[in-house]
Enzyme design. Structure first.
Site, PDB file in Angstrom:
ATOM      1  N   THR A 199       0.852  -1.190   0.000  1.00  0.00           N
ATOM      2  CA  THR A 199       0.000   0.000   0.000  1.00  0.00           C
ATOM      3  C   THR A 199       0.892   1.245   0.000  1.00  0.00           C
ATOM      4  O   THR A 199       1.984   1.210   0.566  1.00  0.00           O
ATOM      5  CB  THR A 199      -0.865  -0.030   1.285  1.00  0.00           C
ATOM      6  OG1 THR A 199      -1.782  -1.111   1.159  1.00  0.00           O
ATOM      7  CG2 THR A 199      -1.624   1.258   1.512  1.00  0.00           C
ATOM      8  N   ARG A 227     -14.733  -7.002   0.169  1.00  0.00           N
ATOM      9  CA  ARG A 227     -14.017  -6.524   1.375  1.00  0.00           C
ATOM     10  C   ARG A 227     -13.366  -5.149   1.136  1.00  0.00           C
ATOM     11  O   ARG A 227     -12.729  -4.914   0.142  1.00  0.00           O
ATOM     12  CB  ARG A 227     -12.946  -7.550   1.748  1.00  0.00           C
ATOM     13  CG  ARG A 227     -12.118  -7.192   2.982  1.00  0.00           C
ATOM     14  CD  ARG A 227     -10.805  -6.540   2.612  1.00  0.00           C
ATOM     15  NE  ARG A 227      -9.938  -6.375   3.779  1.00  0.00           N
ATOM     16  CZ  ARG A 227      -8.847  -5.600   3.756  1.00  0.00           C
ATOM     17  NH1 ARG A 227      -8.495  -4.956   2.676  1.00  0.00           N
ATOM     18  NH2 ARG A 227      -8.115  -5.496   4.835  1.00  0.00           N
ATOM     19  N   ASP A 230      -8.864  -0.489   5.513  1.00  0.00           N
ATOM     20  CA  ASP A 230      -8.805   0.792   6.229  1.00  0.00           C
ATOM     21  C   ASP A 230      -8.417   1.967   5.325  1.00  0.00           C
ATOM     22  O   ASP A 230      -8.720   3.119   5.634  1.00  0.00           O
ATOM     23  CB  ASP A 230      -7.766   0.695   7.359  1.00  0.00           C
ATOM     24  CG  ASP A 230      -6.384   0.364   6.809  1.00  0.00           C
ATOM     25  OD1 ASP A 230      -6.270  -0.561   5.977  1.00  0.00           O
ATOM     26  OD2 ASP A 230      -5.407   1.034   7.194  1.00  0.00           O
ATOM     27  N   THR A 250      -0.589   1.738   6.893  1.00  0.00           N
ATOM     28  CA  THR A 250      -0.495   0.519   6.087  1.00  0.00           C
ATOM     29  C   THR A 250      -0.385  -0.685   7.017  1.00  0.00           C
ATOM     30  O   THR A 250       0.282  -0.615   8.052  1.00  0.00           O
ATOM     31  CB  THR A 250       0.714   0.554   5.128  1.00  0.00           C
ATOM     32  OG1 THR A 250       0.801  -0.718   4.475  1.00  0.00           O
ATOM     33  CG2 THR A 250       2.035   0.846   5.820  1.00  0.00           C
ATOM     34  N   GLY A 251      -1.051  -1.767   6.635  1.00  0.00           N
ATOM     35  CA  GLY A 251      -1.007  -2.958   7.477  1.00  0.00           C
ATOM     36  C   GLY A 251      -2.308  -3.722   7.375  1.00  0.00           C
ATOM     37  O   GLY A 251      -3.081  -3.519   6.422  1.00  0.00           O
TER      38      GLY A 251
HETATM   39  N1  ASP Z   1      -4.177  -1.632   4.840  1.00  0.00           N
HETATM   40  C1  ASP Z   1      -4.418  -2.289   3.579  1.00  0.00           C
HETATM   41  C2  ASP Z   1      -5.725  -3.030   3.667  1.00  0.00           C
HETATM   42  O1  ASP Z   1      -5.967  -3.660   4.663  1.00  0.00           O
HETATM   43  C3  ASP Z   1      -3.326  -3.229   3.186  1.00  0.00           C
HETATM   44  C4  ASP Z   1      -1.908  -2.744   3.393  1.00  0.00           C
HETATM   45  O2  ASP Z   1      -1.688  -1.660   3.905  1.00  0.00           O
HETATM   46  O3  ASP Z   1      -0.987  -3.478   3.037  1.00  0.00           O
HETATM   47  O4  ASP Z   1      -6.463  -3.044   2.718  1.00  0.00           O
END
Ligand code: ASP
Length: 336
Positions: A199, A227, A230, A250-251
């Site tokens: 991300t 789905r 965030d 991110t996460g």
């Molecule tokens: N936060 C992003 C999500 O859950 C994914 C990511 O940041 O890698 O869609």
């Protein structure tokens, strides 16, 4: 009062007004702009990265920082710098945003993005879109050209088309690397360490002292049932307020949504008078205790930067002066 007195009075009022205006402008433009970016957090280990790939990441992060910073130096607004910076990363297959986005369970790319202007509190976002070339640009259009905050799916695509944004065939986002990751997950082989992240996000402080934040993503590999993570949710993956800070996250999105991570960092500054660094690190530590992995990039109006993460790495960087872009990848300081 004779004509001479009226003339002198008018002259004095005019001179005073223009001096005040000039001072105001000088006061407003003395701040040094700052730009901070991320390209995703996760299991990023030096030993599993080839020097060539590492260089590609570093070069792209530097390019993004320089594009955004150039905008800020020329007097561009923080929201504009955020869009232009993120577009460099969306256009690179290295990151899970725009081209190079991860695949859904059904083999599609469904993109999410959001942006917030810290000077006005306005925000815009799109979720689950498959034909908008630049989701962050679409989020910006929702913010500036609609009365809404978050548009999803077909409706968001129709809006983007109406606003003249570039529409692409869904195949535009395809990359073999991401498709292979989906296939591996579907075959229930062990998930590849780097399959979940990438991300991208940016937070900026412009010369007028205004903050902005933006985030763009393909979400998580193998996601299904529409789905949404965030990243397009204001307060969870993105937040900006001139009185506190700008944040892009991110996460693992579900944890960031439940814990309103981006807003929680700002709230600790607002209600507990905490500094940026302690607010951000506390929130990311607490997230880990709850099982949530990831990180954030944060910036306040004094130009303080904080980039905590609880994974082994996070692609990240900042720039505070021309030609001084700094980028980092790992948790330990291999870079120094
Ligand atoms: N936060 C992003 C999500 O859950 C994914 C990511 O940041 O890698 O869609």
């Amino acid at each position: 009062m004779n004509w001479l007195q009226i003339f002198i009075y008018t002259l004095i009022i005019f001179i005073t007004a223009s001096c005040t205006q000039e001072n105001k402008e000088i006061r407003n433009v003395i701040k040094h702009p700052v730009l901070v970016i991320h390209g995703g957090a996760g299991t990023i280990l030096k030993e599993s990265m080839s020097p060539d790939l590492e260089n590609q990441y570093r070069e792209k992060l530097i390019e993004a920082l320089e594009v955004g910073y150039d905008t800020l130096l020329k007097g561009g607004k923080s929201v504009d710098a955020v869009v232009l910076t993120i577009q460099v990363l969306e256009n690179s297959p290295l990151f899970n945003a725009g081209i190079g986005a991860v695949f859904t369970h059904d083999g599609k790319n469904e993109l999410d993005a959001s942006i917030m202007d810290g000077s006005t509190g306005i925000a815009g976002a799109v979720a689950g879109v498959s034909t908008i070339k630049s989701p962050i640009e679409a989020a910006y259009s929702v913010m500036t050209e609609s009365e809404h905050v978050l548009l999803s799916g077909k409706g968001a695509e129709e809006f983007a088309k109406k606003k003249g944004l570039e529409i692409v065939d869904p195949k535009y986002f395809y990359t073999e690397k991401r498709h292979e990751q989906l296939k591996r997950m579907l075959n229930s082989e062990k998930e590849q360490a780097d399959s979940k992240f990438g991300t991208v996000g940016a937070v900026a402080l412009d010369i007028y002292g205004n903050l902005a934040a933006g985030t763009s993503t393909g979400g998580m590999t193998n996601k299904r049932y529409g789905r949404i993570g965030d990243s397009p949710l204001i307060g969870a993956g993105t937040y900006a307020d001139n009185n506190t800070c700008a944040v892009s996250a991110t996460g693992h999105g579900e944890y960031f949504i439940r814990n309103l991570v981006a807003y929680d960092i700002a709230a600790r500054m607002k209600y507990q008078q905490k500094k940026l660094e302690s607010s951000a690190t506390e929130v990311i530590k607490e997230l880990k205790l709850k099982g949530g992995s990831g990180g954030v990039i944060c910036l306040d109006t004094n130009g303080n930067i904080s980039t905590p993460f609880n994974t082994t790495g996070m692609y990240r960087g900042y720039i505070q002066a021309a030609d001084s872009a700094k980028v980092f990848i790992y948790a330990n300081n291999y870079e120094k």
